[in-house]
Scaffold this motif. Structure first.
Motif, PDB file in Angstrom:
ATOM      1  N   ASP A  87       9.788  -1.436   0.561  1.00  0.00           N
ATOM      2  CA  ASP A  87       9.011  -1.854  -0.606  1.00  0.00           C
ATOM      3  C   ASP A  87      10.030  -2.146  -1.699  1.00  0.00           C
ATOM      4  O   ASP A  87      10.805  -1.263  -2.081  1.00  0.00           O
ATOM      5  CB  ASP A  87       8.048  -0.746  -1.030  1.00  0.00           C
ATOM      6  CG  ASP A  87       7.154  -1.161  -2.193  1.00  0.00           C
ATOM      7  OD1 ASP A  87       7.148  -2.349  -2.547  1.00  0.00           O
ATOM      8  OD2 ASP A  87       6.474  -0.274  -2.750  1.00  0.00           O
ATOM      9  N   VAL A  88      10.067  -3.378  -2.187  1.00  0.00           N
ATOM     10  CA  VAL A  88      11.185  -3.844  -3.015  1.00  0.00           C
ATOM     11  C   VAL A  88      10.723  -4.211  -4.422  1.00  0.00           C
ATOM     12  O   VAL A  88       9.719  -4.905  -4.598  1.00  0.00           O
ATOM     13  CB  VAL A  88      11.861  -5.076  -2.363  1.00  0.00           C
ATOM     14  CG1 VAL A  88      13.085  -5.494  -3.165  1.00  0.00           C
ATOM     15  CG2 VAL A  88      12.246  -4.772  -0.914  1.00  0.00           C
ATOM     16  N   ARG A  89      11.476  -3.764  -5.393  1.00  0.00           N
ATOM     17  CA  ARG A  89      11.297  -4.156  -6.789  1.00  0.00           C
ATOM     18  C   ARG A  89      12.596  -4.774  -7.288  1.00  0.00           C
ATOM     19  O   ARG A  89      13.673  -4.492  -6.775  1.00  0.00           O
ATOM     20  CB  ARG A  89      10.949  -2.951  -7.657  1.00  0.00           C
ATOM     21  CG  ARG A  89       9.669  -2.237  -7.259  1.00  0.00           C
ATOM     22  CD  ARG A  89       8.432  -3.044  -7.666  1.00  0.00           C
ATOM     23  NE  ARG A  89       7.221  -2.285  -7.428  1.00  0.00           N
ATOM     24  CZ  ARG A  89       6.574  -2.234  -6.273  1.00  0.00           C
ATOM     25  NH1 ARG A  89       7.067  -2.895  -5.226  1.00  0.00           N
ATOM     26  NH2 ARG A  89       5.464  -1.547  -6.142  1.00  0.00           N
ATOM     27  N   VAL A  90      12.505  -5.606  -8.332  1.00  0.00           N
ATOM     28  CA  VAL A  90      13.678  -6.247  -8.936  1.00  0.00           C
ATOM     29  C   VAL A  90      13.667  -5.968 -10.428  1.00  0.00           C
ATOM     30  O   VAL A  90      12.639  -6.123 -11.084  1.00  0.00           O
ATOM     31  CB  VAL A  90      13.666  -7.775  -8.698  1.00  0.00           C
ATOM     32  CG1 VAL A  90      14.891  -8.421  -9.358  1.00  0.00           C
ATOM     33  CG2 VAL A  90      13.625  -8.101  -7.211  1.00  0.00           C
ATOM     34  N   THR A  91      14.819  -5.547 -10.961  1.00  0.00           N
ATOM     35  CA  THR A  91      14.964  -5.448 -12.409  1.00  0.00           C
ATOM     36  C   THR A  91      16.060  -6.399 -12.864  1.00  0.00           C
ATOM     37  O   THR A  91      17.125  -6.474 -12.245  1.00  0.00           O
ATOM     38  CB  THR A  91      15.279  -4.020 -12.875  1.00  0.00           C
ATOM     39  OG1 THR A  91      15.403  -4.023 -14.309  1.00  0.00           O
ATOM     40  CG2 THR A  91      16.565  -3.484 -12.262  1.00  0.00           C
ATOM     41  N   GLU A  92      15.799  -7.126 -13.947  1.00  0.00           N
ATOM     42  CA  GLU A  92      16.800  -8.011 -14.526  1.00  0.00           C
ATOM     43  C   GLU A  92      17.348  -7.438 -15.829  1.00  0.00           C
ATOM     44  O   GLU A  92      18.022  -8.143 -16.570  1.00  0.00           O
ATOM     45  CB  GLU A  92      16.202  -9.403 -14.750  1.00  0.00           C
ATOM     46  CG  GLU A  92      15.860 -10.112 -13.449  1.00  0.00           C
ATOM     47  CD  GLU A  92      15.516 -11.580 -13.650  1.00  0.00           C
ATOM     48  OE1 GLU A  92      15.597 -12.058 -14.804  1.00  0.00           O
ATOM     49  OE2 GLU A  92      15.177 -12.236 -12.659  1.00  0.00           O
ATOM     50  N   ASP A  93      17.062  -6.174 -16.085  1.00  0.00           N
ATOM     51  CA  ASP A  93      17.576  -5.537 -17.294  1.00  0.00           C
ATOM     52  C   ASP A  93      17.959  -4.097 -16.980  1.00  0.00           C
ATOM     53  O   ASP A  93      17.121  -3.197 -16.969  1.00  0.00           O
ATOM     54  CB  ASP A  93      16.529  -5.574 -18.401  1.00  0.00           C
ATOM     55  CG  ASP A  93      17.054  -5.009 -19.714  1.00  0.00           C
ATOM     56  OD1 ASP A  93      18.258  -4.665 -19.769  1.00  0.00           O
ATOM     57  OD2 ASP A  93      16.285  -4.914 -20.671  1.00  0.00           O
ATOM     58  N   PHE A  94      19.241  -3.905 -16.693  1.00  0.00           N
ATOM     59  CA  PHE A  94      19.750  -2.558 -16.434  1.00  0.00           C
ATOM     60  C   PHE A  94      20.710  -2.128 -17.537  1.00  0.00           C
ATOM     61  O   PHE A  94      21.425  -1.148 -17.391  1.00  0.00           O
ATOM     62  CB  PHE A  94      20.450  -2.510 -15.068  1.00  0.00           C
ATOM     63  CG  PHE A  94      20.726  -1.119 -14.579  1.00  0.00           C
ATOM     64  CD1 PHE A  94      19.696  -0.266 -14.236  1.00  0.00           C
ATOM     65  CD2 PHE A  94      22.037  -0.666 -14.476  1.00  0.00           C
ATOM     66  CE1 PHE A  94      19.954   1.031 -13.800  1.00  0.00           C
ATOM     67  CE2 PHE A  94      22.310   0.626 -14.031  1.00  0.00           C
ATOM     68  CZ  PHE A  94      21.260   1.470 -13.699  1.00  0.00           C
ATOM     69  N   ASN A 105       0.837  -1.186   0.000  1.00  0.00           N
ATOM     70  CA  ASN A 105       0.000   0.000   0.000  1.00  0.00           C
ATOM     71  C   ASN A 105       0.882   1.251   0.000  1.00  0.00           C
ATOM     72  O   ASN A 105       1.683   1.437   0.918  1.00  0.00           O
ATOM     73  CB  ASN A 105      -0.893  -0.002   1.239  1.00  0.00           C
ATOM     74  CG  ASN A 105      -1.917   1.122   1.226  1.00  0.00           C
ATOM     75  OD1 ASN A 105      -1.748   2.131   0.535  1.00  0.00           O
ATOM     76  ND2 ASN A 105      -2.984   0.951   1.979  1.00  0.00           N
ATOM     77  N   PRO A 106       0.775   2.134  -0.999  1.00  0.00           N
ATOM     78  CA  PRO A 106       1.637   3.324  -1.048  1.00  0.00           C
ATOM     79  C   PRO A 106       1.510   4.218   0.182  1.00  0.00           C
ATOM     80  O   PRO A 106       2.442   4.951   0.515  1.00  0.00           O
ATOM     81  CB  PRO A 106       1.143   4.048  -2.300  1.00  0.00           C
ATOM     82  CG  PRO A 106       0.477   3.003  -3.128  1.00  0.00           C
ATOM     83  CD  PRO A 106      -0.121   2.033  -2.162  1.00  0.00           C
ATOM     84  N   LYS A 107       0.376   4.150   0.880  1.00  0.00           N
ATOM     85  CA  LYS A 107       0.181   4.985   2.060  1.00  0.00           C
ATOM     86  C   LYS A 107       1.148   4.628   3.192  1.00  0.00           C
ATOM     87  O   LYS A 107       1.355   5.416   4.105  1.00  0.00           O
ATOM     88  CB  LYS A 107      -1.262   4.858   2.559  1.00  0.00           C
ATOM     89  CG  LYS A 107      -2.297   5.450   1.616  1.00  0.00           C
ATOM     90  CD  LYS A 107      -3.703   5.328   2.189  1.00  0.00           C
ATOM     91  CE  LYS A 107      -4.726   5.938   1.243  1.00  0.00           C
ATOM     92  NZ  LYS A 107      -6.121   5.809   1.768  1.00  0.00           N
ATOM     93  N   GLU A 108       1.743   3.429   3.115  1.00  0.00           N
ATOM     94  CA  GLU A 108       2.687   3.018   4.157  1.00  0.00           C
ATOM     95  C   GLU A 108       4.017   3.769   4.058  1.00  0.00           C
ATOM     96  O   GLU A 108       4.791   3.776   5.011  1.00  0.00           O
ATOM     97  CB  GLU A 108       2.933   1.511   4.080  1.00  0.00           C
ATOM     98  CG  GLU A 108       1.696   0.680   4.372  1.00  0.00           C
ATOM     99  CD  GLU A 108       1.983  -0.812   4.317  1.00  0.00           C
ATOM    100  OE1 GLU A 108       3.148  -1.204   4.548  1.00  0.00           O
ATOM    101  OE2 GLU A 108       1.042  -1.589   4.040  1.00  0.00           O
ATOM    102  N   GLN A 109       4.292   4.370   2.907  1.00  0.00           N
ATOM    103  CA  GLN A 109       5.495   5.185   2.715  1.00  0.00           C
ATOM    104  C   GLN A 109       6.772   4.454   3.170  1.00  0.00           C
ATOM    105  O   GLN A 109       7.568   4.962   3.944  1.00  0.00           O
ATOM    106  CB  GLN A 109       5.361   6.524   3.446  1.00  0.00           C
ATOM    107  CG  GLN A 109       4.233   7.381   2.915  1.00  0.00           C
ATOM    108  CD  GLN A 109       4.156   8.750   3.569  1.00  0.00           C
ATOM    109  OE1 GLN A 109       4.511   8.906   4.735  1.00  0.00           O
ATOM    110  NE2 GLN A 109       3.698   9.731   2.836  1.00  0.00           N
ATOM    111  N   ARG A 110       6.920   3.261   2.666  1.00  0.00           N
ATOM    112  CA  ARG A 110       8.122   2.480   2.984  1.00  0.00           C
ATOM    113  C   ARG A 110       9.333   2.972   2.198  1.00  0.00           C
ATOM    114  O   ARG A 110       9.203   3.704   1.218  1.00  0.00           O
ATOM    115  CB  ARG A 110       7.886   1.003   2.661  1.00  0.00           C
ATOM    116  CG  ARG A 110       6.750   0.349   3.438  1.00  0.00           C
ATOM    117  CD  ARG A 110       6.747  -1.148   3.172  1.00  0.00           C
ATOM    118  NE  ARG A 110       5.602  -1.824   3.771  1.00  0.00           N
ATOM    119  CZ  ARG A 110       5.467  -3.142   3.823  1.00  0.00           C
ATOM    120  NH1 ARG A 110       6.412  -3.927   3.320  1.00  0.00           N
ATOM    121  NH2 ARG A 110       4.396  -3.689   4.379  1.00  0.00           N
TER     122      ARG A 110
END
Length: 314
Positions: free
Chosen positions: A80-87, A41-46
């Protein structure tokens, strides 16, 4: 013995005493089933974390590790974590959307390979500028197995493994000495913690312009190269007592965890964390979680986990 295996062994024996034998075996990480990341939830402001991955050396379960890192961080409700496999063509605008970037990438299948897969010049420049302007960076484990020939990247993370002089010391489980327990990341931790199924990077090549502050070390002991302990990855003829004596940095303490400033940004470098097994243990979890929070914010609010806590010894 197959001809290519015999040639490899003979080549290992003929190598100079300063070099570690680098062996590639027929191996792939085991397939695992892990939780899928779900939206926050974006309201958590992690704290927003971007893991940059997409390629790694053959012995690293980088896809599984990415998933475990994401689960570990998101379960704290701090990240809040995202992963990219193409940088390959990453840009500054993308990076600016995150508070901290974690590098879990290696450009080579084996870190001694001459061929490697590098990002574009624009992507490198974007990463440098992001940190210089205040973005946080976590350099994680195999991120040190490349970059020796990319000067600014090596300066950014502080050090790199150099085939022929750097070593992966034999022990798969070893004590890590927390040499600075006053830093926000390590405050409240025991003086010695253990890591398991892990790599001890030793005799790394540190960039002289990287002003690092060492938080933890490990000792590369010549006794650990006893063939009764090491197994076949360390051929007996390549690690005789005479050759061990000639190896630089033997029977010495080597940095494993450190911090550095890069422009306005904070860099947390941790050589530990080989795979999903090592990530199950709380001392390593403590370092990763608190180090990532510090790199992102300059402060630490996450607790020291129980198995990493300091305790009375008298």
């Amino acid at each position: 013995m197959k001809a290519n295996a015999l040639a490899l062994l003979l080549g290992a024996v003929a190598m100079p005493a300063a070099a570690q034998v680098i062996v590639t075996i027929d191996y792939r990480p085991p397939e695992t089933v892990q939780r899928v990341g779900i939206p926050v939830n974006p309201k958590e402001q992690r704290i927003k974390v971007l893991i940059i991955s997409g390629q790694n050396s053959y012995e690293h379960d980088w896809t599984g590790v990415n998933n475990m890192l994401r689960t570990l961080m998101q379960d704290t409700k701090r990240f809040d974590v995202r992963v990219t496999e193409d940088f390959d063509h990453g840009d500054l605008a993308t990076l600016k959307g995150y508070d901290v970037v974690l590098l879990n990438y290696s450009s080579r299948w084996n870190y001694a390979d001459p061929a490697q897969h590098l990002w574009s010049d624009e992507a490198f420049k974007a990463l440098y500028q992001y940190v210089r302007e205040g973005g946080g960076l976590v350099a994680y484990h195999s991120s040190f197995t490349w970059g020796r020939d990319v000067p600014e990247y090596k300066r950014l993370i502080g050090a790199a493994m150099e085939p022929g002089s750097s070593r992966r010391a034999p022990p798969g489980a070893f004590p890590v000495h927390i040499v600075d327990r006053s830093h926000p990341i390590t405050a409240g931790m025991r003086e010695f913690v253990w890591t398991y199924n892990d790599d001890m990077y030793t005799n790394m090549a540190f960039d002289p312009e990287a002003r690092i502050h060492v938080l933890a070390t490990a000792r590369d002991s010549s006794a650990s190269y006893d063939p009764k302990l090491t197994g076949p990855k360390y051929p007996v003829a390549a690690y005789t007592p005479e050759k061990l004596k000639a190896m630089k940095g033997m029977d010495a303490d080597h940095p494993q965890v450190w911090t550095a400033d890069y422009g306005k940004g904070r860099v947390f470098s941790i050589t530990l964390g080989h795979d999903e097994v090592s990530l199950h243990f709380q001392p390593l979890q403590t370092l990763i979680l608190r180090g990532t929070e510090w790199a992102a914010t300059g402060a630490v609010t996450l607790p020291v986990l129980e198995e990493a806590k300091d305790y009375p010894t008298k």
